[in-house]
Design a protein around this motif. Structure first.
Motif, short mmCIF file in Angstrom:
data_model
loop_
_atom_site.label_atom_id
_atom_site.label_comp_id
_atom_site.label_asym_id
_atom_site.label_seq_id
_atom_site.Cartn_x
_atom_site.Cartn_y
_atom_site.Cartn_z
N GLY A 100 0.72 -1.11 -0.12
CA GLY A 100 -0.01 -0.04 -0.19
C GLY A 100 0.72 1.29 0.11
N ALA A 101 2.07 1.13 0.25
CA ALA A 101 2.90 2.38 0.19
C ALA A 101 3.08 2.99 -1.53
N ALA A 102 3.38 4.19 -1.45
CA ALA A 102 3.34 4.87 -2.63
C ALA A 102 4.75 5.34 -3.19
N MET A 103 4.85 5.12 -4.22
CA MET A 103 6.09 5.67 -4.84
C MET A 103 5.69 6.65 -6.02
N ASN A 104 6.35 7.81 -6.24
CA ASN A 104 5.94 8.73 -7.01
C ASN A 104 7.23 9.64 -7.59
N TYR A 105 7.14 9.51 -8.95
CA TYR A 105 8.62 10.32 -9.56
C TYR A 105 8.15 10.91 -10.64
N ASP A 106 9.18 11.85 -10.92
CA ASP A 106 8.93 12.63 -12.63
C ASP A 106 10.09 11.88 -13.42
N GLY A 107 9.71 11.84 -14.62
CA GLY A 107 10.90 11.56 -15.59
C GLY A 107 10.81 11.73 -16.89
N VAL A 108 11.88 11.56 -17.78
CA VAL A 108 11.50 11.61 -19.28
C VAL A 108 11.85 10.31 -19.68
#
Length: 133
Positions: A100-108
């Motif tokens: 249930g933990a979240a991982m969020n990131y931005d990328g190209v």
């Protein structure tokens, strides 16, 4: 060519939809037999030497280790720069892990296609976020 007719945009969109639908077969079908996946470029715990995953068997292992266990994976593409042979997507990624933990990131994410319109290489440029232990 317009953004709507770019082979690279078309197959990369299908690949992202397949991940969000958790459709392993549809995702693998987007790739050429000898495709190279570097997600992210430079390596990660799943790819410590940074050489990536080459060929559909290796891509299937990547899926089984990373995508399959996730509860949910979502992409939001904010910008895209397509050509006939490649497209670069600027996107946010949200992954809900099995606990249930979240991982969020931005990328190209750069997708290059072969003559058949399949993904020949996919390179993700981002710093991998890891949930707190």
């Amino acid at each position: 060519m317009t953004i709507e007719t770019s082979p690279a945009k078309s197959v990369s969109d299908r690949a992202m939809r397949a991940v969000m639908a958790k459709d392993r077969g549809a995702w693998l079908d987007c790739f050429a037999e000898d495709a190279l996946l570097r997600d992210p470029v430079g390596g990660s715990p799943l790819d410590p030497d940074g050489k990536g995953f080459r060929g559909r068997a290796a891509l299937a292992e990547f899926w089984d280790a990373l995508v399959e266990p996730a509860q949910d994976v979502r992409f939001v593409v904010r910008e895209e720069y397509p050509s006939a042979e490649a497209t670069a997507k600027v996107a946010s990624v949200a992954i809900t892990l099995p606990d249930g933990a979240a991982m969020n990131y931005d990328g190209v994410f750069v997708y290059e296609v072969d003559e058949a319109g399949r993904i020949a290489s996919l390179s993700g440029y981002f710093t991998p976020p890891f949930p707190a232990a």
